[in-house]
Design a protein around this motif. Structure first.
Motif, mmCIF file in Angstrom:
data_model
loop_
_atom_site.group_PDB
_atom_site.id
_atom_site.type_symbol
_atom_site.label_atom_id
_atom_site.label_comp_id
_atom_site.label_asym_id
_atom_site.label_seq_id
_atom_site.Cartn_x
_atom_site.Cartn_y
_atom_site.Cartn_z
ATOM 1 N N ARG A 98 12.526 61.197 -22.653
ATOM 2 C CA ARG A 98 12.186 61.810 -21.366
ATOM 3 C C ARG A 98 12.023 63.320 -21.535
ATOM 4 N NH1 ARG A 98 15.399 59.393 -16.535
ATOM 5 N NH2 ARG A 98 13.919 57.699 -16.737
ATOM 6 N N GLU A 99 12.935 63.905 -22.335
ATOM 7 C CA GLU A 99 12.833 65.357 -22.576
ATOM 8 C C GLU A 99 11.537 65.692 -23.319
ATOM 9 O OE1 GLU A 99 17.665 65.933 -23.003
ATOM 10 O OE2 GLU A 99 16.389 66.115 -24.761
ATOM 11 N N VAL A 100 11.208 64.848 -24.300
ATOM 12 C CA VAL A 100 9.975 65.068 -25.052
ATOM 13 C C VAL A 100 8.780 64.954 -24.089
ATOM 14 C CG1 VAL A 100 8.483 64.093 -26.845
ATOM 15 C CG2 VAL A 100 10.921 64.344 -27.273
ATOM 16 N N GLY A 101 8.831 63.971 -23.202
ATOM 17 C CA GLY A 101 7.768 63.790 -22.207
ATOM 18 C C GLY A 101 7.636 65.024 -21.314
ATOM 19 N N ASP A 102 8.791 65.568 -20.895
ATOM 20 C CA ASP A 102 8.763 66.763 -20.046
ATOM 21 C C ASP A 102 8.106 67.936 -20.778
ATOM 22 O OD1 ASP A 102 10.034 65.394 -18.086
ATOM 23 O OD2 ASP A 102 12.031 66.252 -18.435
ATOM 24 N N ARG A 103 8.439 68.060 -22.063
ATOM 25 C CA ARG A 103 7.853 69.167 -22.840
ATOM 26 C C ARG A 103 6.340 68.988 -22.967
ATOM 27 N NH1 ARG A 103 10.816 69.463 -28.339
ATOM 28 N NH2 ARG A 103 9.361 71.155 -28.736
ATOM 29 N N PHE A 104 5.907 67.728 -23.114
ATOM 30 C CA PHE A 104 4.471 67.446 -23.203
ATOM 31 C C PHE A 104 3.788 67.835 -21.887
ATOM 32 C CE2 PHE A 104 0.981 64.322 -22.483
ATOM 33 C CZ PHE A 104 0.126 64.743 -23.486
ATOM 34 N N GLU A 105 4.458 67.465 -20.792
ATOM 35 C CA GLU A 105 3.881 67.782 -19.477
ATOM 36 C C GLU A 105 3.741 69.284 -19.256
ATOM 37 O OE1 GLU A 105 5.424 65.761 -15.995
ATOM 38 O OE2 GLU A 105 5.811 64.022 -17.260
ATOM 39 N N LYS A 106 4.715 70.045 -19.804
ATOM 40 C CA LYS A 106 4.661 71.505 -19.642
ATOM 41 C C LYS A 106 3.662 72.138 -20.594
ATOM 42 C CE LYS A 106 9.472 72.095 -18.290
ATOM 43 N NZ LYS A 106 10.703 72.066 -19.102
ATOM 44 N N GLY A 107 3.033 71.338 -21.425
ATOM 45 C CA GLY A 107 2.050 71.875 -22.363
ATOM 46 C C GLY A 107 2.684 72.447 -23.617
ATOM 47 N N GLU A 108 3.969 72.102 -23.856
ATOM 48 C CA GLU A 108 4.642 72.653 -25.039
ATOM 49 C C GLU A 108 4.395 71.805 -26.292
ATOM 50 O OE1 GLU A 108 8.403 74.297 -22.378
ATOM 51 O OE2 GLU A 108 8.811 72.956 -24.060
ATOM 52 N N LEU A 109 3.877 70.598 -26.091
ATOM 53 C CA LEU A 109 3.651 69.705 -27.239
ATOM 54 C C LEU A 109 2.219 69.214 -27.247
ATOM 55 C CD1 LEU A 109 6.731 67.284 -27.147
ATOM 56 C CD2 LEU A 109 6.487 69.389 -28.429
ATOM 57 N N PHE A 110 1.743 68.894 -28.450
ATOM 58 C CA PHE A 110 0.426 68.259 -28.582
ATOM 59 C C PHE A 110 0.580 66.753 -28.437
ATOM 60 C CE2 PHE A 110 -0.163 72.156 -31.172
ATOM 61 C CZ PHE A 110 -1.214 72.697 -30.436
ATOM 62 N N LEU A 111 -0.522 66.094 -28.098
ATOM 63 C CA LEU A 111 -0.506 64.640 -27.949
ATOM 64 C C LEU A 111 -0.029 63.959 -29.243
ATOM 65 C CD1 LEU A 111 -1.176 62.312 -26.012
ATOM 66 C CD2 LEU A 111 -3.470 62.265 -26.974
ATOM 67 N N ALA A 112 -0.489 64.485 -30.399
ATOM 68 C CA ALA A 112 -0.117 63.871 -31.681
ATOM 69 C C ALA A 112 1.410 63.915 -31.869
ATOM 70 C CB ALA A 112 -0.806 64.585 -32.830
ATOM 71 N N GLU A 113 2.037 64.997 -31.381
ATOM 72 C CA GLU A 113 3.495 65.126 -31.528
ATOM 73 C C GLU A 113 4.201 64.125 -30.618
ATOM 74 O OE1 GLU A 113 3.830 69.838 -32.648
ATOM 75 O OE2 GLU A 113 3.447 69.335 -30.551
ATOM 76 N N LEU A 114 3.643 63.991 -29.426
ATOM 77 C CA LEU A 114 4.191 63.028 -28.468
ATOM 78 C C LEU A 114 4.118 61.610 -29.048
ATOM 79 C CD1 LEU A 114 4.986 62.335 -25.531
ATOM 80 C CD2 LEU A 114 2.571 62.196 -25.040
ATOM 81 N N VAL A 115 2.956 61.290 -29.622
ATOM 82 C CA VAL A 115 2.769 59.965 -30.205
ATOM 83 C C VAL A 115 3.761 59.767 -31.354
ATOM 84 C CG1 VAL A 115 1.157 58.460 -31.448
ATOM 85 C CG2 VAL A 115 0.350 59.806 -29.523
#
Ligand code: B12
Length: 208
Positions: free
Chosen positions: A39-56
């Motif tokens: 969930r935290e990783v998802g939140d960071r993705f939503e804030k634009g702090e992560l790339f899609l590849a990192e999320l995956v």
């Protein structure tokens, strides 16, 4: 484990999982931890702090640990008659399955028989499963605002087929709210996997 997820480091996540299991943490504890970390990783993705590849990469690492370590430990845990039968799936047009997988596993560990229809499940497939499997509950996951309406369509399809009153319907996924669940005529909503187990027990009248 949380740090490893944030670093998208599969090897480190596997090591941390093995260490935690050696130290006596239960697979359920670890599932809860993974959920929080994701969930935290998802939140960071939503804030634009992560790339899609990192999320995956984080998602894949979590799925590997669940499939290879936690799921085998949880399987075979249930003894005797199941508390009830659940059919679970992610609605049509939606391929998010990490949360659905966790909900299914938590229900299984709690003593329910769980049939997972997978992702991108059309309304007719839920209806067919209700007709054939006669589950006590169907559980629908939706993670996209564009696929939320499929939860409503599935309930409508159950009504049309005359099967709606044979089964309880619960809904979940990050855009789902209890107001939405009420609006579409679902029997319940839970925010997370722990809540899903409580909810199913509650609507089936199973006492803790
Ligand atoms: C990981 C992820 C992905 C992964 C999915 C991998 C997989 N195998 O599942 C990938 C990279 C493939 C992906 C793809 C896409 N994604 Co995505 N994704 C996410 C992300 C970051 C995390 C989801 C997740 O796994 N969370 C961790 C789990 C544990 O939590 P959860 O799913 O919420 O589940 C918990 C609860 O909701 C609940 N629950 C879940 N299901 C159910 C069911 C029942 C019955 C109950 C009671 C409870 C319950 O219990 C679970 C456990 O506690 C979310 C962000 C977010 N905040 O949700 C975006 C997010 C959902 N994705 C988004 C988007 C836009 C997409 C794409 C369209 C991107 C694109 N442009 O291609 C595609 C969609 C593809 C498709 N057709 O489905 C958006 C949706 C926006 C919206 N409002 O609709 C989000 C919100 C990100 C964002 N802010 O932009 N995604």
């Amino acid at each position: 484990m949380r740090e490893a997820l944030h670093a998208f480091d599969q090897e480190r996540l596997v090591e941390a999982t093995e260490r935690a299991l050696e130290q006596g943490y239960s697979p359920q504890d670890l599932l809860e931890g993974l959920t929080e970390g994701l969930r935290e990783v998802g939140d960071r993705f939503e804030k634009g702090e992560l790339f899609l590849a990192e999320l995956v990469a984080a998602g894949e690492a979590a799925k590997k640990v669940i499939a290879e370590y936690l799921k085998p430990m949880l399987e075979g845990g249930g003894e005797g008659e199941p508390l009830g039968h659940i059919v679970i799936g992610t609605v049509a047009g939606d391929i998010h399955d990490i949360g659905k997988g966790i909900v299914g596993m938590m229900l299984f560990t709690a003593g329910f028989e769980v049939k997972d229809l997978g992702v991108d499940v059309p309304a007719e497939m839920f209806v067919q499963a209700v007709r054939e499997e006669k589950p006590d509950v169907i559980a629908m996951s939706a993670l996209l605002t564009t696929t939320l309406p499929m939860q409503r369509e599935t309930i409508e399809a159950l009504e049309k087929s005359g099967l709606r009153n044979t089964v309880k319907v619960i809904v979940g996924g990050s855009p789902v709210t209890s107001e939405w669940a009420d609006e579409i005529g679902a029997d319940g909503y839970a925010e997370d996997a722990v809540g899903a187990v409580k909810l199913v027990k509650e609507i089936l009248g199973i006492r803790e």
